[in-house]
Design a protein around this motif. Structure first.
Motif, PDB file in Angstrom:
ATOM      1  N   CYS A   1      -6.196  -5.380  -3.902  1.00 30.91           N
ATOM      2  CA  CYS A   1      -7.663  -5.285  -3.963  1.00 30.91           C
ATOM      3  C   CYS A   1      -8.142  -4.660  -5.268  1.00 30.91           C
ATOM      4  N   ALA A   2      -7.204  -4.296  -6.159  1.00 32.55           N
ATOM      5  CA  ALA A   2      -7.604  -3.583  -7.381  1.00 32.55           C
ATOM      6  C   ALA A   2      -8.182  -4.579  -8.389  1.00 32.55           C
TER       7      ALA A   2
ATOM      8  N   GLY B   1       0.795  -1.236   0.000  1.00 34.51           N
ATOM      9  CA  GLY B   1       0.000   0.000   0.000  1.00 34.51           C
ATOM     10  C   GLY B   1       0.817   1.271   0.000  1.00 34.51           C
TER      11      GLY B   1
ATOM     12  N   LYS C   1       0.547   5.546  -2.983  1.00 34.76           N
ATOM     13  CA  LYS C   1      -0.554   6.515  -3.092  1.00 34.76           C
ATOM     14  C   LYS C   1      -0.050   7.952  -3.193  1.00 34.76           C
TER      15      LYS C   1
ATOM     16  N   ASP D   1      -3.302  -8.199  -8.211  1.00 34.56           N
ATOM     17  CA  ASP D   1      -3.927  -6.925  -8.553  1.00 34.56           C
ATOM     18  C   ASP D   1      -3.533  -5.791  -7.609  1.00 34.56           C
ATOM     19  N   GLY D   2      -2.271  -5.570  -7.412  1.00 34.90           N
ATOM     20  CA  GLY D   2      -1.831  -4.450  -6.587  1.00 34.90           C
ATOM     21  C   GLY D   2      -1.705  -3.203  -7.448  1.00 34.90           C
ATOM     22  N   CYS D   3      -2.031  -2.038  -6.870  1.00 32.87           N
ATOM     23  CA  CYS D   3      -1.934  -0.823  -7.690  1.00 32.87           C
ATOM     24  C   CYS D   3      -0.572  -0.160  -7.549  1.00 32.87           C
TER      25      CYS D   3
ATOM     26  N   CYS E   1      -1.630   3.792   1.495  1.00 31.67           N
ATOM     27  CA  CYS E   1      -3.032   3.391   1.357  1.00 31.67           C
ATOM     28  C   CYS E   1      -3.555   3.007   2.725  1.00 31.67           C
TER      29      CYS E   1
ATOM     30  N   LEU F   1      -2.042  -7.098  -0.716  1.00 33.37           N
ATOM     31  CA  LEU F   1      -3.478  -7.072  -0.397  1.00 33.37           C
ATOM     32  C   LEU F   1      -4.279  -6.989  -1.703  1.00 33.37           C
TER      33      LEU F   1
ATOM     34  N   PRO G   1      -4.403  -1.492   4.057  1.00 33.64           N
ATOM     35  CA  PRO G   1      -3.626  -2.470   4.830  1.00 33.64           C
ATOM     36  C   PRO G   1      -3.518  -2.153   6.325  1.00 33.64           C
TER      37      PRO G   1
ATOM     38  N   LYS H   1      -6.757   3.918 -11.774  1.00 34.12           N
ATOM     39  CA  LYS H   1      -7.216   4.142 -10.397  1.00 34.12           C
ATOM     40  C   LYS H   1      -7.622   5.610 -10.311  1.00 34.12           C
TER      41      LYS H   1
END
Ligand code: SF4
Lengths: 66, 726
Positions: free
Chosen positions: B338-339, B95, B98, B328-330, B550, B336, B553, B219
């Protein structure tokens, strides 16, 4: 009768922690359950953890969302 | 695509990131539609780092210096400032990619800050910049390209003329700036879409390239109209290119500590995500049925909290529609992941009808906003609406909430088919609601254009133009400070009234989500308890926005024993993860902070932002509006959905419901709750160190060390003795 987060709930023979969660529609997975101030150690054991009559249960939902 | 014409170019030597900072920001001036393009490298001072940390803090500080009190969102002085923060770009801990975009918002007419994942901010930092300031208005449609590999910044004349929507523009630019297919992952694009050219709901789409699917993923920094500002500046896209990314590119003081902390969290995620929030398989859409169970799902413009058709939008339905087993990590290192994205999805409407596309999401907010809130319980419709909203550059949350408001107005007869350009905008009318989205994008239909200016403007225009009853609209419109509420029904939690409506920027859920703690756990029995939570959580959450992290997490995964080791509110803070953050911050920056320092860092910026809004003519008590729908039922059908429950609430308030009509009961409950709201406001303001009018006091700014001369002067002008709590 038991208390769940301060509200009364009818008790019945053989009641488990999972029954309480189901009856209260507490479906959020990140909860901690405390019976008379003692934590139920494992989330996987809610369905086999008995709830005695007269206890006070706290079901703490960890904040999530967003 | 043909080579784009270079309008201006600047060469620089990229600074290397050390201890989380490059200590330089990039300023790009676009002129005032006169082609006067300017570039500057600006130094970052110790004071700036100490007081504003990074990310949103840097954005606010730079924007403060760029604008005047009378600056409007569409004046050339307005800026978009994008900044990640010191931790942004590490790859060891989930995370950490961002960034925040800060700007004056067309919707709220004050500062706004919106966060997004994707690779832009880490790449920007590794290209030498802690922040990117974009000011002015271009004389033609341009693309601003930061080439971190070669140390150049260019303003290019865009030659994308056909499809100016996000997926098309992003794909095109990943291809244009990459040397080959492998190189596409080294590009990140920020774009909006055609709707942003006239709608105030314009979002910014931040990309990252997904080499497995071979597509650019998006995103969103969705909220507040950042995409509208970008388009108003004549910028079709911002692009950054950076090929050299390693786990130590941020220059951390102690990389081994980062690896150790990351390893611990990766293991937690691997071991417990499947039995906790299922972020890796469903993402945030796991909340759909949970919110329904707790009467929190917004249904029909927040009238109801649950619906019989919930099964149709159950997370298992979304799980089936998301591709599984993909990382699917951004940003790199987010296990985690979630993307979520769909496999190829065939569109059934609009300009891309018949095409197969990869759709990012929907996340919970979109699934609820463009789902239950508009009375639609059909994931296929929601996925298509989600795709087009992103593509057109429309914030899905404002679109969902704003459209839900339109549907209720239509069903109440406040507006009619003549007004709507022939659309029957009832809840659940899938074809007409989809058509409205396409019309919002096109911008040619008068009604759709009004809608896309946002709910606050709709109320005014509907009443002036169509004769709609203003009072009814004020009651039911779920907006605060001009921003549409995000997708939780907050009526039954007094603390969450504050979590939504006592915020810096409007009812967005990124300050405090206290509904469970307050309404279900009953851990906040007094106003003092609620005020304390409305002090701690907004400040803690704000810290993520300063450093580039992010939030997910932090508490959408927790250590196995968190729920038994800690009790009450302490458990909700997830203390071990907070400690991880303290150690990560120290491991990156080489500082030696403790957990209390995180709140102290945030409090400075929280108050600075509040004062900034005061400077822009807002930021007072009157600006913290809360609609009646936010406090309780407005109409009889809402009461009658849970009559015993609401009768019980009246009794708790000392009001005997027997003998009262439902209308009278609603009026009594509303009056009671309005009184509770005012009490909450006082307690929260006092806890935050503000006066009764919601203005930070001189003592507060002195304590926080943000008593700059212009801040003090502004406060002295606005602080009145009669508003003091003393
Ligand atoms: S948890 Fe989700 S949103 Fe957050 S960084 Fe990871 S993939 Fe991105």
């Amino acid at each position: 009768m038991i208390k769940v987060n301060g509200d009364e709930l009818d008790w019945r023979e053989g009641m488990t922690v999972q029954d309480v969660l189901d009856e209260k529609k507490f479906s959020f997975p990140l909860v901690s359950v405390w019976i008379n101030g003692e934590p139920v150690q494992r989330r996987g054991e809610y369905a086999i953890t008995p709830v005695p009559d007269g206890v006070e249960i706290e079901v703490i939902h960890m904040m999530s969302g967003g | 695509m043909e080579k784009m014409k270079t309008l201006a170019e600047w060469k620089y030597t990229p600074a290397v990131s050390r201890l989380g900072y490059t200590r330089e920001t990039l300023y790009v001036g676009l002129g005032n539609r006169d082609g006067d393009y300017r570039f500057e490298k600006r130094p970052v001072s110790d004071e700036m780092i100490d007081k504003f940390i990074g990310g949103r803090g840097f954005g606010l500080r730079l924007l403060w210096d760029a604008v005047k009190p009378e600056t409007k969102w569409n004046d050339p002085e307005n800026e978009i400032v994008i900044s990640g923060g010191p931790i942004c770009g590490i790859t060891q801990y989930p995370g950490a990619g961002k960034c925040y975009s800060v700007f004056l918002s067309p919707l709220t007419e004050q500062t706004y800050n919106s966060n997004a994942g994707g690779y832009f901010a880490p790449f920007l930092k590794f290209s030498g910049f802690d922040a990117f300031e974009l000011q002015g208005k271009a004389d033609r449609e341009v693309i601003v390209f930061v080439d971190g590999d070669n140390g150049t910044v260019q303003v290019l004349e865009s030659n994308i003329t056909e499809d100016k929507n996000a997926y098309a523009v992003t794909e095109c630019l990943h291809e244009y700036f990459a040397n080959d297919e492998k190189d596409r992952k080294n590009i990140s694009v920020v774009s909006s879409g055609q709707a942003a050219a006239h709608s105030f709901w314009g979002c910014m789409n931040f990309s990252f390239y997904d080499p497995r699917r071979k597509v650019a993923r998006l995103k969103q920094a969705g909220r507040g109209g950042g995409g509208t500002v970008l388009r108003d500046k004549g910028v079709l896209a911002l692009v950054v290119k950076m090929s050299h990314v390693t786990g130590t590119s941020v220059g951390p003081a102690n990389p081994d500590a980062l690896s150790k902390l990351g390893g611990k969290l990766h293991k937690e995620i691997r071991d417990f995500d499947d039995v906790q929030c299922q972020m890796r398989t469903i993402g945030t859409a796991h909340l759909n049925e949970i919110m329904n169970d707790y009467d929190l799902l917004p249904v029909h413009n927040y009238k109801f909290g649950r619906h019989d058709d919930i099964g149709n939008i159950h997370s298992t339905e979304y799980k089936k529609r998301f591709a599984q087993g993909m990382p699917d990590g951004c940003w790199y290192g987010c296990s985690l992941s979630c993307a979520k994205a769909t496999p190829p999805f065939k569109l059934t409407t609009g300009p891309w009808k018949g095409r197969e596309v990869i759709v990012d999401g929907p996340e919970y907010e979109t699934a609820a906003g463009l789902g239950s809130n508009v009375g639609i319980f059909d994931p296929e419709w929601t996925i298509e609406a989600n795709f087009y909203a992103d593509h057109y550059g429309i914030d899905t949350i404002s679109l969902g909430t704003g459209t839900a408001f339109v549907c209720e107005c239509y069903e109440l007869g406040l507006i009619n088919r003549e007004n709507t350009g022939g659309l029957e905008l009832k809840f659940g009318n899938k074809s007409d609601l989809m058509e409205l989205i396409h019309r919002i994008a096109a911008g040619t239909d008068e009604f759709a254009r009004i809608v896309s200016l946002g709910t606050r403007k709709m109320k005014k225009i509907f009443s002036e133009k169509y004769g709609a009853d203003r009072k009814t609209m004020e009651d039911i419109a779920m907006e605060g400070q001009g921003l549409e509420a995000s997708e939780y029904r907050c009526q039954e939690s007094i603390a969450q009234w504050g979590g939504y409506f006592l915020t810096l920027k409007g009812p967005q859920h990124d300050e405090a989500w206290l509904i469970f703690m307050d309404m279900v756990n009953k851990q906040l029995p007094t106003y003092e308890d609620k005020a304390e939570a409305l002090f701690y959580f907004p400040n803690f959450r704000l810290w993520f926005s300063l450093v580039g992290l992010c939030k997910l997490p932090w508490n959408d995964i927790e250590p196995e024993d968190n729920h038994t080791k800690y009790k009450g509110i302490e458990a909700a803070k997830v203390p071990e993860h907070v400690q991880n953050y303290v150690e990560i911050y120290n491991a990156v920056t080489g500082k030696n902070v403790v957990k209390e320092d995180l709140i102290a860092m945030s409090e400075k910026v929280y108050n600075f932002e509040r004062i900034f809004n005061l400077r822009m003519g807002k930021g007072k008590r009157a600006d913290h509006n809360c609609p009646n729908r936010g406090l309780g039922p407005v109409f009889e059908d809402e009461w009658n959905a849970r009559p015993e429950y609401f009768d019980g609430k009246l009794k708790e308030a000392g009001i005997e419901p027997g003998g009262l009509s439902v209308r009278e009961k609603i009026a009594r409950l509303q009056t009671h709750r309005r009184g509770q709201w005012e009490q909450l406001v006082d307690k929260v303001y006092a806890r935050r160190g503000w006066n009764r009018n919601g203005i930070p006091t001189l003592e507060t700014v002195r304590r926080l060390g943000i008593d700059y001369p212009d801040v003090v002067e502004l406060l002295e002008k606005n602080l009145k003795p009669e508003d003091s709590f003393a």
